[in-house]
Enzyme design. Structure first.
Site, PDB file in Angstrom:
ATOM      1  N   HIS A  94       0.841  -1.383  -0.131  1.00  0.00           N
ATOM      2  CA  HIS A  94      -0.075   0.018   0.084  1.00  0.00           C
ATOM      3  C   HIS A  94       0.766   1.264  -0.073  1.00  0.00           C
ATOM      4  CE1 HIS A  94      -3.561   1.797  -0.124  1.00  0.00           C
ATOM      5  NE2 HIS A  94      -4.484   1.404   0.811  1.00  0.00           N
TER       6      HIS A  94
ATOM      7  N   ASP B 202      -2.193   1.953  -4.815  1.00  0.00           N
ATOM      8  CA  ASP B 202      -3.330   2.642  -4.149  1.00  0.00           C
ATOM      9  C   ASP B 202      -4.491   1.400  -4.309  1.00  0.00           C
ATOM     10  OD1 ASP B 202      -2.354   4.732  -3.112  1.00  0.00           O
ATOM     11  OD2 ASP B 202      -2.659   6.042  -4.835  1.00  0.00           O
TER      12      ASP B 202
END
Length: 415
Positions: free
Chosen positions: A385, A389
């Site tokens: 992450h 995204d």
């Protein structure tokens, strides 16, 4: 006459190896070129042969020890004499005494790491620690190790690093000491299992994972594979679904190149790879290996199928080369043949994503208003992450889903 056998150089740039298993014992007479032990470097296990014969007088090191290259492995006697066992020390029975009054034990202080002198002058550090030091731009030569035998640990490197600490470098909590009882069995974690443990811990500590699950209608691909299985068999090739998925990934990477990437921890940058080198998680009797298929974008489905069979077979037989376990840009892990519907796989760090491929199963689905049986499968990828995204991950899997549900589109990328 005695002979000292040292750990030979086991690969270019390899300075140490883990002692996984002894194949000889003290008192045993060995022949020239006999296997005496197994060692491991970066998940590659290799047998070590002693060039001369003789009687084993001493084995140096325990299973699980990290030994530097040229460390003494064996001492042999070549004059026919056998080692003399040391006599056990005599102990006198203790005189009877009145029982001492019970006193509550004082609380144990928390252990503080103390550096251990290294008389050899050589830098002792595992490959993972060396890689970590390189990422941090730290020279190991001047660091005093607090690990076993003076080995340098990650904490030793961190204490010398003046670079700013990223969230991926937050120090792990101290290890918990657990005591075994009489009925328990203590299994020492060595060899591949230790490497897997280190790699998994590094991945989850560094990369904030998130998993995105989507359902794929594999009906058309199941039909296509069924039509091609016989043709592939004529070439002596077993055709599975993985080569189709690999080629679909190549297409999806063209639209989402940042998923085919690795992260550089030294300056927290992402390296988007120009080649597609896909690792295949492979379950073996020794544990999990990830052999890598290089340049997937340049190979046909038939070529990929043949290479997958070859490299996974050699991996399970312990014949894979170290170079074949390196250089991956993306990983596929499949548990579908076991029966799982979906999982949350751990990223093969420093890659930024991994694809979980799961069981194909019959499901009633509504198609054009009718309820029909379809071949359905879940994909369960995990992403880093920090650089991927959620929206990018969702669009990437949506593109991959569209290719797999319309497999004729793979013809467009044939080379």
């Amino acid at each position: 006459m005695s002979y000292v056998f040292e750990l030979p150089e086991v690969g270019e740039g390899v300075t140490e190896a883990e002692l996984v298993k002894w194949s000889v014992e003290v008192g045993e007479v060995i022949e020239p070129d006999q296997v005496v032990c197994e060692v491991m470097t970066d998940k590659a296990t290799m047998e070590i042969n002693c060039p001369v014969g003789g009687t084993v007088v001493e084995v140096c090191g325990e299973e699980g020890d990290i030994l530097p290259v040229h460390a003494t492995l064996l001492k042999l006697s070549q004059d026919g004499s056998a080692p003399t066992p040391k006599p056990a020390a005599k102990t006198e029975p203790a005189p009877a005494a009145a029982p001492a009054p019970k006193v509550a034990p004082a609380p144990k202080p928390n252990p503080v790491p103390v550096s251990t002198p290294n008389p050899s002058g050589k830098v002792l550090a595992s490959p993972a620690v060396r890689a970590f030091a390189k990422e941090q731009g730290t020279n190991l030569q001047g660091i005093s190790g607090t690990g076993k035998g003076g080995r340098i640990t990650r904490d030793d490197v961190r204490s010398q690093t003046s670079a700013p600490v990223h969230t991926s470098q937050i120090k792990a909590p101290p290890a918990i000491q657990v005591q075994a009882s009489r009925a328990d069995q203590v299994v020492k974690i060595v060899g591949l299992r230790r490497k897997i443990a280190e790699k998994m811990l590094e991945s989850v500590q560094r990369a904030p994972h998130f998993t995105y699950v989507d359902e794929i209608d594999m009906t058309d691909l199941v039909t296509m594979r069924g039509q091609l299985k016989g043709l592939a068999a004529e070439y002596g090739v077993k055709l599975t679904y993985i080569p189709f998925i690999m080629k679909a990934l190549v297409q999806a990477f063209q639209e989402f190149p940042t998923v085919n990437a690795v992260i550089n921890e030294a300056d927290l940058s992402m390296i988007v790879r120009g080649e597609v080198n896909i690792g295949i998680a492979c379950d073996t009797p020794q544990g999990l290996y990830v052999p890598v298929i290089k340049n997937v974008e340049q190979k046909s489905i038939l070529e990929l199928a043949a290479e997958i069979t070859d490299i996974t077979t050699r991996t399970r037989e312990g014949k894979v080369q170290l170079s074949e376990l390196q250089g991956g840009t993306f990983t596929i892990t499949s548990v579908g043949n076991i029966g799982g519907r979906f999982a949350t796989p751990i990223i093969n760090h420093p890659e930024v994503a991994i694809l979980g491929v799961n069981q194909i199963h019959d499901r009633p689905m509504v198609v054009n208003g009718d309820i029909v049986a379809r071949k359905m499968m879940y994909l369960s990828p995990s992403f880093d992450h920090r650089v991927i995204d959620g929206a990018v991950a969702a669009r990437f899997i949506s593109a991959l889903k569209n290719i797999l549900e319309n497999p004729a589109s793979l013809l467009l990328s044939l080379r």
